[in-house]
Enzyme design. Sequence first.
Site, mmCIF file in Angstrom:
data_model
loop_
_atom_site.group_PDB
_atom_site.id
_atom_site.type_symbol
_atom_site.label_atom_id
_atom_site.label_comp_id
_atom_site.label_asym_id
_atom_site.label_seq_id
_atom_site.Cartn_x
_atom_site.Cartn_y
_atom_site.Cartn_z
ATOM 1 N N GLY A 124 -54.025 126.070 32.109
ATOM 2 C CA GLY A 124 -53.194 125.104 33.175
ATOM 3 C C GLY A 124 -52.400 125.667 33.940
ATOM 4 C CD GLN A 172 -46.606 127.237 35.481
ATOM 5 O OE1 GLN A 172 -48.008 126.493 35.537
ATOM 6 N NE2 GLN A 172 -46.790 128.268 34.591
ATOM 7 C CB CYS A 220 -45.240 128.753 29.532
ATOM 8 S SG CYS A 220 -44.774 128.245 31.147
ATOM 9 C CG LEU A 221 -50.276 131.204 32.266
ATOM 10 C CD1 LEU A 221 -51.450 130.760 33.459
ATOM 11 C CD2 LEU A 221 -50.870 132.148 31.631
ATOM 12 C CG HIS A 276 -46.906 123.083 28.900
ATOM 13 N ND1 HIS A 276 -46.334 123.815 28.369
ATOM 14 C CD2 HIS A 276 -46.937 123.892 30.350
ATOM 15 C CE1 HIS A 276 -46.192 124.998 28.904
ATOM 16 N NE2 HIS A 276 -46.463 125.151 30.164
ATOM 17 C CD GLU A 277 -49.638 123.241 33.050
ATOM 18 O OE1 GLU A 277 -48.878 123.593 34.086
ATOM 19 O OE2 GLU A 277 -50.155 123.839 32.303
ATOM 20 C CG HIS A 312 -44.567 123.773 34.285
ATOM 21 N ND1 HIS A 312 -43.433 124.975 34.311
ATOM 22 C CD2 HIS A 312 -45.826 124.551 33.825
ATOM 23 C CE1 HIS A 312 -43.887 125.720 33.434
ATOM 24 N NE2 HIS A 312 -45.149 125.567 32.909
HETATM 25 O O1 K1U Z 1 -48.326 126.039 32.355
HETATM 26 C C1 K1U Z 1 -48.809 127.211 31.881
HETATM 27 O O2 K1U Z 1 -48.120 128.144 31.928
HETATM 28 C C2 K1U Z 1 -50.163 127.283 31.515
HETATM 29 C C3 K1U Z 1 -50.177 127.158 29.771
HETATM 30 C C4 K1U Z 1 -50.753 125.849 29.542
HETATM 31 C C5 K1U Z 1 -50.295 125.455 28.079
HETATM 32 C C6 K1U Z 1 -50.841 126.086 26.827
HETATM 33 C C7 K1U Z 1 -50.603 125.692 25.793
HETATM 34 C C8 K1U Z 1 -50.084 124.567 25.476
HETATM 35 C C9 K1U Z 1 -49.651 123.791 26.560
HETATM 36 C C10 K1U Z 1 -49.783 124.189 27.716
HETATM 37 C C11 K1U Z 1 -51.184 128.145 29.255
HETATM 38 O O3 K1U Z 1 -52.280 128.082 29.671
HETATM 39 S S1 K1U Z 1 -50.514 129.413 28.228
HETATM 40 C C12 K1U Z 1 -51.913 130.295 27.805
HETATM 41 C C13 K1U Z 1 -52.908 129.793 26.993
HETATM 42 O O4 K1U Z 1 -54.080 129.777 27.228
HETATM 43 C C14 K1U Z 1 -52.616 129.226 25.490
HETATM 44 C C15 K1U Z 1 -51.602 129.384 24.639
HETATM 45 C C16 K1U Z 1 -51.425 128.545 23.603
HETATM 46 C C17 K1U Z 1 -52.120 127.848 23.142
HETATM 47 C C18 K1U Z 1 -53.632 127.570 24.069
HETATM 48 C C19 K1U Z 1 -53.764 128.281 25.210
HETATM 49 ZN ZN ZN Z 2 -46.040 126.592 31.418
#
Ligand code: K1U
Ligand code: ZN
Length: 169
Positions: free
Chosen positions: A46, A51, A92-93, A134-135, A138
Amino acid sequence: MALLPILCYPDPKLHTIAKPVGMVDARIKSLIADMLETMYEAKGIGLAATQVNVHERLIVIDTSEQRDAPLVLINPTIVWTSAERHLNEEGCLSVPGIYDGVERFDAVKVEALDADGTSRLIEADGLLAVCVQHEMDHLMGKVFVEYLSPLKRNRIKTKMLKAQREART
Ligand code: K1U
Ligand code: ZN
């Protein structure tokens, strides 16, 4: 299309509250394309416009295994939440390398415009529900580490600032 720089915690711009998108026009369509490219390149599931330092209510998501099912949510609103909540591991990225548990609703229903400006009702559960919440945080200027204890959050802040200093030298 272009890769966009992703803001890193604790950048104060991550705490900006996004404004509604006025019109789904060529500028927004181009931003959607750039955000999808940026999310796929960063291997995220996401990305919120916040971001990439654009403070408008726009989210892109792809939780599919094949990474071929992009979901675009413009001006999203949660219209229903499940009674049940669970702790889920999140990343989170904008906080690279940090993963921790956050309690979220198991399922949500969200009303939003899609990339064509058409109104949709999205019924989300599992990882998609976690990602949508989560998004949407943000867009309200909230980063997932703010659910953690002040001790953990301060450790993460220190670690991020050190990594950013080292990356500059
Ligand atoms: O918003 C962001 O920074 C993107 C984030 C989204 C997210 C991941 C996990 C749970 C909730 C929201 C990411 O994509 S982090 C990287 C990722 O691919 C990931 C990390 C943990 C679990 C699953 C995916
Ligand atoms: Zn995030």
